[in-house]
Design an enzyme around this catalytic site. Structure first.
Site, PDB file in Angstrom:
ATOM      1  N   GLU A  14       0.791  -1.243   0.084  1.00 18.22           N
ATOM      2  CA  GLU A  14       0.170  -0.005   0.106  1.00 18.22           C
ATOM      3  C   GLU A  14       0.722   1.304  -0.118  1.00 18.22           C
ATOM      4  O   GLU A  14       1.302   1.605   0.914  1.00 18.22           O
ATOM      5  CB  GLU A  14      -0.817  -0.039   1.132  1.00 18.22           C
ATOM      6  N   ASP A  43     -10.003  -0.355  -1.858  1.00 11.08           N
ATOM      7  CA  ASP A  43      -9.489   0.268  -0.990  1.00 11.08           C
ATOM      8  C   ASP A  43     -10.650   1.366  -0.627  1.00 11.08           C
ATOM      9  O   ASP A  43     -11.243   1.553  -1.654  1.00 11.08           O
ATOM     10  CB  ASP A  43      -8.333   1.009  -1.470  1.00 11.08           C
ATOM     11  N   GLY A 120     -15.595  -0.047  12.257  1.00 12.95           N
ATOM     12  CA  GLY A 120     -14.677   1.293  11.790  1.00 12.95           C
ATOM     13  C   GLY A 120     -15.546   2.469  12.209  1.00 12.95           C
ATOM     14  O   GLY A 120     -16.020   2.669  13.305  1.00 12.95           O
ATOM     15  N   TYR A 121     -15.577   3.249  11.214  1.00 13.37           N
ATOM     16  CA  TYR A 121     -16.301   4.543  11.393  1.00 13.37           C
ATOM     17  C   TYR A 121     -17.934   4.534  11.408  1.00 13.37           C
ATOM     18  O   TYR A 121     -18.857   5.514  11.492  1.00 13.37           O
ATOM     19  CB  TYR A 121     -15.953   5.462  10.126  1.00 13.37           C
ATOM     20  N   ASP A 122     -18.519   3.297  10.940  1.00 11.14           N
ATOM     21  CA  ASP A 122     -19.598   2.944  11.028  1.00 11.14           C
ATOM     22  C   ASP A 122     -20.645   3.805  12.207  1.00 11.14           C
ATOM     23  O   ASP A 122     -21.525   4.529  11.868  1.00 11.14           O
ATOM     24  CB  ASP A 122     -20.412   1.399  10.674  1.00 11.14           C
ATOM     25  N   LYS A 140     -27.718  -1.429   4.979  1.00 15.53           N
ATOM     26  CA  LYS A 140     -26.260  -1.104   4.683  1.00 15.53           C
ATOM     27  C   LYS A 140     -25.637  -1.565   3.540  1.00 15.53           C
ATOM     28  O   LYS A 140     -25.241  -0.658   2.596  1.00 15.53           O
ATOM     29  CB  LYS A 140     -25.391  -1.561   5.953  1.00 15.53           C
TER      30      LYS A 140
END
Length: 160
Positions: A14, A43, A120-122, A140
């Site tokens: 990456e 990604d 994560g950011y959910d 979702k």
């Protein structure tokens, strides 16, 4: 159905880049060489407008480092809470140039984490008053940025 898909974690470098597209384009070349056949990589990142796109391409590192709590601290007192999840999927077959497919999900950063689903950011990414972590999996998946990039790939494959 177009065929079977097998998930294989072959790993890829990456690179440090300004865009998800650059990361995916570099990574798909490496993955294709390791797999000797069709390959795809994905990604994704969270881009917050008032933070000039931060955390963006560094979303995973930022989440591991400061988490949702750190993002919420950065957003304290900020009125413009617009954000977008972006997904970039790279696909390549032997003898062809890689193709990039994209998906986006627009929303905003919630005032506090809510919900127990997702990852994560959910819990801090809100759409229409509801965080992704408050949605069931079907809801979702219907709106997902990753789902959008995968549907774009699927559509392209079906048209060939």
């Amino acid at each position: 159905m177009l065929g079977e898909v097998e998930q294989r974690n072959v790993g890829y470098t990456e690179i440090q880049a300004d865009t998800l597209e650059e990361v995916a384009a570099f990574g798909i070349e490496e993955a294709r060489e390791k797999l000797y056949g069709p390959a795809m990589i994905e990604d994704a990142g969270l881009f917050i407008e008032s933070l000039k796109g931060f955390p963006g391409v560094y979303s995973a590192y930022v989440f591991d480092t400061i988490g949702n709590e750190g993002i919420l601290r950065l957003m304290e007192g900020v009125a413009d809470r617009k954000a977008v999840f972006r997904s970039v999927l790279g696909y390549a077959e032997p003898g062809m140039e890689p193709i990039i497919f994209k998906g986006e999900l627009e929303g905003e950063i919630a005032a506090e984490p809510r919900g127990s689903g997702g990852f994560g950011y959910d819990p801090i990414f809100e759409i229409g008053g509801k965080t992704i972590a408050e949605m069931d999996l079907a809801e979702k998946n219907r709106i997902s940025h990753r789902g959008a990039s995968i549907r774009a790939l699927n559509s392209w494959l079906a048209s060939r």
